[in-house]
Design a protein around this motif. Structure first.
Motif, short mmCIF file in Angstrom:
data_model
loop_
_atom_site.label_atom_id
_atom_site.label_comp_id
_atom_site.label_asym_id
_atom_site.label_seq_id
_atom_site.Cartn_x
_atom_site.Cartn_y
_atom_site.Cartn_z
N ASP A 255 -4.86 -9.68 11.99
CA ASP A 255 -3.63 -10.41 11.72
C ASP A 255 -2.55 -9.99 12.72
OD1 ASP A 255 -1.14 -11.27 10.69
OD2 ASP A 255 -1.83 -11.12 8.62
N SER B 286 8.06 -5.86 3.95
CA SER B 286 7.26 -6.99 4.41
C SER B 286 5.79 -6.61 4.54
CB SER B 286 7.77 -7.50 5.76
OG SER B 286 9.08 -7.99 5.64
N TYR C 254 4.24 -4.28 2.92
CA TYR C 254 3.69 -4.09 1.58
C TYR C 254 3.35 -5.42 0.94
CZ TYR C 254 3.13 -2.37 -3.16
OH TYR C 254 2.63 -2.08 -4.41
N GLN C 255 4.21 -6.40 1.10
CA GLN C 255 3.94 -7.72 0.54
C GLN C 255 2.67 -8.33 1.15
OE1 GLN C 255 7.52 -10.01 1.12
NE2 GLN C 255 8.65 -8.82 -0.39
N ILE C 256 2.51 -8.18 2.44
CA ILE C 256 1.31 -8.69 3.11
C ILE C 256 0.07 -7.96 2.59
CG2 ILE C 256 0.09 -8.87 5.32
CD1 ILE C 256 2.92 -9.21 6.62
N ARG D 165 -0.36 -6.46 -0.34
CA ARG D 165 -0.63 -6.87 -1.72
C ARG D 165 -1.29 -8.24 -1.78
NH1 ARG D 165 0.92 -3.88 -6.34
NH2 ARG D 165 0.12 -5.82 -7.18
N LYS D 166 -0.81 -9.14 -0.94
CA LYS D 166 -1.39 -10.50 -0.89
C LYS D 166 -2.82 -10.44 -0.38
CE LYS D 166 -0.46 -15.11 0.82
NZ LYS D 166 0.44 -15.97 1.61
N ALA D 167 -3.04 -9.68 0.69
CA ALA D 167 -4.38 -9.57 1.27
C ALA D 167 -5.34 -8.88 0.32
CB ALA D 167 -4.33 -8.82 2.59
N GLU D 168 -4.84 -7.95 -0.46
CA GLU D 168 -5.66 -7.22 -1.41
C GLU D 168 -6.19 -8.14 -2.51
OE1 GLU D 168 -5.11 -3.12 -3.89
OE2 GLU D 168 -3.54 -4.63 -4.13
N SER D 169 -5.40 -9.12 -2.89
CA SER D 169 -5.79 -10.00 -4.00
C SER D 169 -6.71 -11.13 -3.57
CB SER D 169 -4.55 -10.58 -4.68
OG SER D 169 -3.84 -11.41 -3.79
N VAL D 170 -6.94 -11.24 -2.26
CA VAL D 170 -7.80 -12.33 -1.75
C VAL D 170 -9.24 -11.92 -1.82
CG1 VAL D 170 -8.39 -13.69 0.28
CG2 VAL D 170 -6.00 -13.27 -0.29
#
Length: 72
Positions: free
Chosen positions: A16, A61, A63-65, A67-72
């Motif tokens: 990324d 920012s 951390y948000q990325i 968290r989002k990537a972790e849930s995918v």
């Protein structure tokens, strides 16, 4: 930073470009702040505080990325 995401960070730095740029900028700011606080680079308190704010925004920012990537 974020030891619980160590493997994910390694992957995102490679896969990324946006994440990699943010991560690199965060590390640059961290080093700049350390140099200023150590007196290696001249700076006033306001300059250091501004860099710390930018660094914190980047960390949020990242951390948000993560968290989002972790849930995918």
């Amino acid at each position: 930073m974020f030891p619980e995401f160590r493997d994910l960070i390694s992957r995102l730095k490679t896969d990324d470009d946006h994440f990699a740029r943010l991560f690199h900028r965060h590390n640059e700011l961290d080093q700049q702040i350390k140099n200023m606080e150590a007196g290696i680079v001249p700076a006033n308190g306001m300059a250091i505080e501004q860099l710390k704010k930018e660094k914190l925004q980047l960390k949020d920012s990242l951390y948000q990325i993560l968290r989002k990537a972790e849930s995918v």
